[in-house]
Design a protein around this motif. Structure first.
Motif, PDB file in Angstrom:
ATOM      1  N   TYR A  63     -10.425  10.704  -2.783  1.00 38.23           N
ATOM      2  CA  TYR A  63      -9.220  11.488  -3.090  1.00 38.23           C
ATOM      3  C   TYR A  63      -9.255  11.973  -4.538  1.00 38.23           C
ATOM      4  CZ  TYR A  63      -4.284  12.714  -3.493  1.00 38.23           C
ATOM      5  OH  TYR A  63      -3.103  13.388  -3.713  1.00 38.23           O
ATOM      6  N   LYS A 100     -11.721  14.809  -5.048  1.00 40.66           N
ATOM      7  CA  LYS A 100     -11.300  16.094  -4.501  1.00 40.66           C
ATOM      8  C   LYS A 100     -10.100  16.682  -5.246  1.00 40.66           C
ATOM      9  CE  LYS A 100     -12.991  15.634   0.250  1.00 40.66           C
ATOM     10  NZ  LYS A 100     -14.014  16.674   0.101  1.00 40.66           N
ATOM     11  N   LEU A 109      -7.923  13.624   4.011  1.00 41.69           N
ATOM     12  CA  LEU A 109      -9.316  13.782   3.600  1.00 41.69           C
ATOM     13  C   LEU A 109     -10.240  14.101   4.765  1.00 41.69           C
ATOM     14  CD1 LEU A 109      -9.431  10.811   1.089  1.00 41.69           C
ATOM     15  CD2 LEU A 109      -9.469  13.234   0.509  1.00 41.69           C
ATOM     16  N   ASP A 146     -10.326  19.560   6.791  1.00 38.10           N
ATOM     17  CA  ASP A 146     -10.725  20.575   5.808  1.00 38.10           C
ATOM     18  C   ASP A 146      -9.603  21.575   5.542  1.00 38.10           C
ATOM     19  OD1 ASP A 146     -13.203  19.457   5.480  1.00 38.10           O
ATOM     20  OD2 ASP A 146     -14.198  20.755   6.948  1.00 38.10           O
ATOM     21  N   ILE A 184      -7.060  19.948   3.310  1.00 37.37           N
ATOM     22  CA  ILE A 184      -7.632  19.846   1.968  1.00 37.37           C
ATOM     23  C   ILE A 184      -7.475  21.171   1.237  1.00 37.37           C
ATOM     24  CG2 ILE A 184      -9.796  19.637   0.677  1.00 37.37           C
ATOM     25  CD1 ILE A 184     -10.664  17.538   2.745  1.00 37.37           C
ATOM     26  N   GLU A 198      -5.111  21.993  -2.066  1.00 40.01           N
ATOM     27  CA  GLU A 198      -5.703  22.535  -3.292  1.00 40.01           C
ATOM     28  C   GLU A 198      -4.992  23.817  -3.716  1.00 40.01           C
ATOM     29  OE1 GLU A 198      -9.769  22.901  -2.118  1.00 40.01           O
ATOM     30  OE2 GLU A 198     -10.347  20.970  -3.017  1.00 40.01           O
TER      31      GLU A 198
END
Length: 246
Positions: free
Chosen positions: A38, A41, A212, A215, A218, A222
């Motif tokens: 984590y 990322k 996690l 995708d 994620i 972000e």
């Protein structure tokens, strides 16, 4: 010396040892690995976001202190205001440093070699045997040497050091004495372990496991963090402009 024990006692003891293994695996391996991933990322983005959040809060507070001095017809004393800010925001700056240390630690550990599935299975198997014979909940009359041995074994398990665990296992005593009268105690310990495992799975970092694995999630997270950083940048600039106009 050995005595005959009931099948129920054996079943409960094996159940408790399984739960202890799951509990320790969560605490010592799974959760640290999730947290490391984590941080790798999202750590840099969250660190930047938190830093900007603190900076904006400090600027807003600075503006407030300046306005107080103006309203009381005092001479604006920036040096005094900066001292006040330093004291008020000390703990937040400490958190920034702590976050960076955690991020650096995750980056340093990302190259640690992971065990193969076969070796991981053997690691768990040996550790379970150690738990059965050396865990204080299952063996209340351990000697100091046995307690120290279990600490070393737990550390080897935590680090995924199969070679060290195999070496330490040779020093584990082969105890066979059991007491049927402890069935009620075992049941209580099982309930306690089940509760603690459930609590771990509800909290960070385990609650980030599903994120996690996706995708799309994620990417979306972000994007959200980057948008928040941009928004903070705009708010910071507006606040700085307001201070410059005073």
């Amino acid at each position: 010396m050995s005595i005959i024990i009931s099948p129920e006692f054996k079943k409960l003891k094996n159940r408790l040892s399984d739960l202890i293994l799951i509990h320790h695996e969560l605490l010592l391996q799974i959760c640290p690995n999730i947290e490391r991933e984590y941080l790798l990322k999202f750590g840099s983005l969250e660190y930047e976001l938190y830093k900007k959040d603190v900076k904006l809060s400090m600027l807003k507070r600075k503006l407030q202190l300046i306005q107080i001095q103006i309203s009381t017809e005092e001479e604006i004393d920036i040096e005094l205001i900066d001292e006040i800010l330093e004291e008020e925001f000390f703990k937040y700056k400490e958190n920034i440093k702590k976050h960076m240390d955690e991020l650096n630690g995750a980056m340093e550990e990302q190259h640690i070699c992971l065990l193969s599935k076969k070796d991981t299975k053997r690691l768990k198997l040996i550790y379970k045997q150690c738990v059965l014979k050396l865990h204080p909940d299952l063996n209340p009359n351990l000697s100091n040497r046995e307690k120290d041995l279990f600490i070393q074994i737990t550390e080897a398990f935590k680090n995924g050091n199969l070679n060290a665990l195999e070496s330490l296992y040779y020093f584990v005593p082969n105890k066979k004495v059991e007491f049927e009268s402890e069935i009620e105690r075992l049941q209580e310990l099982i309930e306690c372990e089940e509760k603690e495992i459930a609590e771990i799975k509800e909290k960070y970092p385990y609650n980030k496991k599903e994120l996690l694995l996706d995708d799309n999630e994620i990417y979306e997270y972000e994007v959200m963090l980057n948008n928040l950083i941009t928004q903070f940048d705009d708010d910071i600039q507006r606040c700085m402009d307001e201070i410059d106009l005073i």
